[in-house]
Design an enzyme around this catalytic site. Structure first.
Site, mmCIF file in Angstrom:
data_model
loop_
_atom_site.group_PDB
_atom_site.id
_atom_site.type_symbol
_atom_site.label_atom_id
_atom_site.label_comp_id
_atom_site.label_asym_id
_atom_site.label_seq_id
_atom_site.Cartn_x
_atom_site.Cartn_y
_atom_site.Cartn_z
ATOM 1 N N ARG A 57 0.804 -1.221 0.000
ATOM 2 C CA ARG A 57 0.000 0.000 0.000
ATOM 3 C C ARG A 57 0.829 1.257 0.000
ATOM 4 O O ARG A 57 0.610 2.165 -0.805
ATOM 5 C CB ARG A 57 -0.896 0.082 1.249
ATOM 6 C CG ARG A 57 -2.211 -0.584 1.135
ATOM 7 C CD ARG A 57 -2.588 -1.142 2.473
ATOM 8 N NE ARG A 57 -1.624 -2.157 2.842
ATOM 9 C CZ ARG A 57 -1.716 -3.423 2.446
ATOM 10 N NH1 ARG A 57 -2.729 -3.822 1.741
ATOM 11 N NH2 ARG A 57 -0.798 -4.311 2.777
ATOM 12 N N THR A 58 1.757 1.353 0.931
ATOM 13 C CA THR A 58 2.425 2.645 1.126
ATOM 14 C C THR A 58 3.188 3.038 -0.131
ATOM 15 O O THR A 58 3.080 4.169 -0.618
ATOM 16 C CB THR A 58 3.355 2.577 2.355
ATOM 17 O OG1 THR A 58 2.575 2.126 3.459
ATOM 18 C CG2 THR A 58 3.944 3.934 2.670
ATOM 19 N N LYS A 87 26.367 -3.598 -0.131
ATOM 20 C CA LYS A 87 27.840 -3.485 -0.207
ATOM 21 C C LYS A 87 28.419 -2.808 1.028
ATOM 22 O O LYS A 87 29.609 -2.588 1.131
ATOM 23 C CB LYS A 87 28.229 -2.656 -1.442
ATOM 24 C CG LYS A 87 27.715 -3.213 -2.753
ATOM 25 C CD LYS A 87 28.107 -2.281 -3.891
ATOM 26 C CE LYS A 87 27.406 -2.661 -5.175
ATOM 27 N NZ LYS A 87 27.553 -1.608 -6.202
ATOM 28 N N ARG A 109 11.383 4.032 3.854
ATOM 29 C CA ARG A 109 10.952 2.996 4.819
ATOM 30 C C ARG A 109 12.186 2.191 5.190
ATOM 31 O O ARG A 109 12.896 1.693 4.305
ATOM 32 C CB ARG A 109 9.871 2.096 4.246
ATOM 33 C CG ARG A 109 9.567 0.922 5.170
ATOM 34 C CD ARG A 109 8.371 0.139 4.765
ATOM 35 N NE ARG A 109 7.134 0.851 5.063
ATOM 36 C CZ ARG A 109 5.912 0.320 4.983
ATOM 37 N NH1 ARG A 109 5.779 -0.932 4.614
ATOM 38 N NH2 ARG A 109 4.846 1.023 5.265
ATOM 39 N N HIS A 142 4.843 5.677 11.784
ATOM 40 C CA HIS A 142 4.400 5.614 10.386
ATOM 41 C C HIS A 142 3.413 6.783 10.231
ATOM 42 O O HIS A 142 2.202 6.586 10.121
ATOM 43 C CB HIS A 142 3.722 4.261 10.156
ATOM 44 C CG HIS A 142 3.463 3.912 8.725
ATOM 45 N ND1 HIS A 142 3.613 4.813 7.681
ATOM 46 C CD2 HIS A 142 3.044 2.752 8.143
ATOM 47 C CE1 HIS A 142 3.293 4.212 6.547
ATOM 48 N NE2 HIS A 142 2.951 2.966 6.799
HETATM 49 C C1 NCD Z 1 1.630 -1.087 8.139
HETATM 50 C C2 NCD Z 1 3.123 -0.951 8.369
HETATM 51 O O1 NCD Z 1 3.925 -1.138 7.440
HETATM 52 O O2 NCD Z 1 3.465 -0.614 9.496
HETATM 53 N N1 NCD Z 1 1.307 -1.292 6.779
HETATM 54 C C3 NCD Z 1 0.977 -0.209 6.021
HETATM 55 O O3 NCD Z 1 1.811 0.611 5.731
HETATM 56 N N2 NCD Z 1 -0.313 -0.063 5.658
HETATM 57 C C4 NCD Z 1 0.977 -2.088 9.014
HETATM 58 C C5 NCD Z 1 1.530 -3.474 9.060
HETATM 59 O O4 NCD Z 1 2.402 -3.847 8.289
HETATM 60 O O5 NCD Z 1 1.041 -4.215 9.907
#
Ligand code: NCD
Length: 309
Positions: A57-58, A87, A109, A142
């Site tokens: 999703r993100t 590396k 991320r 997040h």
């Molecule tokens: C979440 C995350 O990555 O923290 N996912 C997301 O971005 N919608 C929730 C999860 O992975 O449980």
């Protein structure tokens, strides 16, 4: 707003402004005439999505958001393997290098708590005109997920003050719940119920924050009493990648549990789900998790516009 690193940086006023812009973007997206203008609003700019942890999703919602604003997005989906990290390059050096290509935004991320702050420190130190957006820093935060969660609550319930929210699942290791609680603590007469097994209880730093802000909360392992009278049920999965173990406590929401929920309530989940919401209730109007996902794209469009302006 240059970087988006954690929920605490948003004031109520900033949230209100962002959600107004989200409404505008959404309207423009829905009208063929305005959509054309929207689709050139950030043309010529680049967004890098640098993901060291899995994402569906993100990453796709950021890339879709960039697309509908006319931005180019370039991404790596497993930066731990397919970037120079393998590396031995440090995150700081990777960010320093990526800034040479003049992106407007780097969406990051990374498994380490504080990684987005580290990236932002490099940008600031060398004066690059780049915004860092935290798309999840390990068990830390997040914030863009929390923004879309909050926007969804506003759309679905019609208010952010005077609400009762049940947050359930892996509260010890879930970054989305941490970021969401920080945002909810900015509103009046919010009461929180933390529903989890004993092992996966909410961390003390969040509870201390709530005490300091006089936000009422209670912790429980009892599902029926937790959801009684709730406006929002925010469910999450067990974060097995951080060592959490599925407990014997069954927090699955299905048809019988939905019968206990009040008519105006809504069920949210950041997704992915792994069994904690039964697909049988996906078509209930109170199940708002797929609408929540769609909202994510609009909130991220508004965010990209805001950091690039
Ligand atoms: C979440 C995350 O990555 O923290 N996912 C997301 O971005 N919608 C929730 C999860 O992975 O449980």
């Amino acid at each position: 707003m240059t970087h988006i690193l954690k929920s605490q940086q948003f004031s109520r006023e900033a949230l209100e402004k962002l959600f107004k812009e989200t409404d505008t973007v959404r309207e423009q997206y829905g009208s063929p005439h305005s959509k054309r203008g929207l689709m050139t609003s950030l043309s010529g700019k680049i967004m890098f999505a640098v993901f060291y942890q899995p994402s569906s999703r993100t990453r796709f919602s950021f890339c879709s958001a960039a697309h509908y604003l006319g931005m180019t997005s370039l991404w790596t989906e497993d930066a731990a393997q397919f970037s120079s990290a393998i590396k031995g390059e440090t995150l700081e050096d990777t960010i320093h290098v990526l800034c040479q290509y003049d992106p407007a935004v780097i969406v990051l991320r990374h498994p380490e708590v504080g990684s987005a702050e580290k990236a932002a420190a490099i940008v600031n130190k060398f004066g690059y005109d780049v915004s860092i957006i935290n798309a999840g820093d390990g068990k830390g935060q997040h914030p863009t997920q929390a923004l879309l969660d909050l926007y969804t609550i506003q759309c679905e319930v019609g208010r952010l003050d005077n609400i009762r929210v049940v947050v359930a699942g892996d509260l010890a290791n879930g970054r989305t719940v941490r970021s969401l609680v920080y945002l909810l603590s900015k509103y009046k007469n919010v009461s929180l119920v933390f529903l989890s097994s004993e092992e996966l209880r909410m961390c003390d730093d969040i509870k201390q924050h709530l005490q300091e802000h006089n936000i009422e909360f209670l912790e429980t392992t009892d599902l029926p009493s937790a959801i009684d009278g709730a406006d929002i049920l925010y469910w999450t999965r067990t974060q097995t990648e951080y060592g959490s173990k599925k407990s014997d406590l069954n927090l699955t929401i299905g048809i019988p549990e939905m019968q206990l929920v009040k008519p105006g309530a809504r069920l949210l989940h950041p997704l992915p789900r792994v069994g904690e919401i039964s697909p049988e209730i996906d078509d209930y109007h109170r199940s708002a998790y797929f609408r929540q996902t769609k909202n994510g794209m609009f909130v991220r469009m508004a965010l990209l516009k805001s950091v690039c302006s």
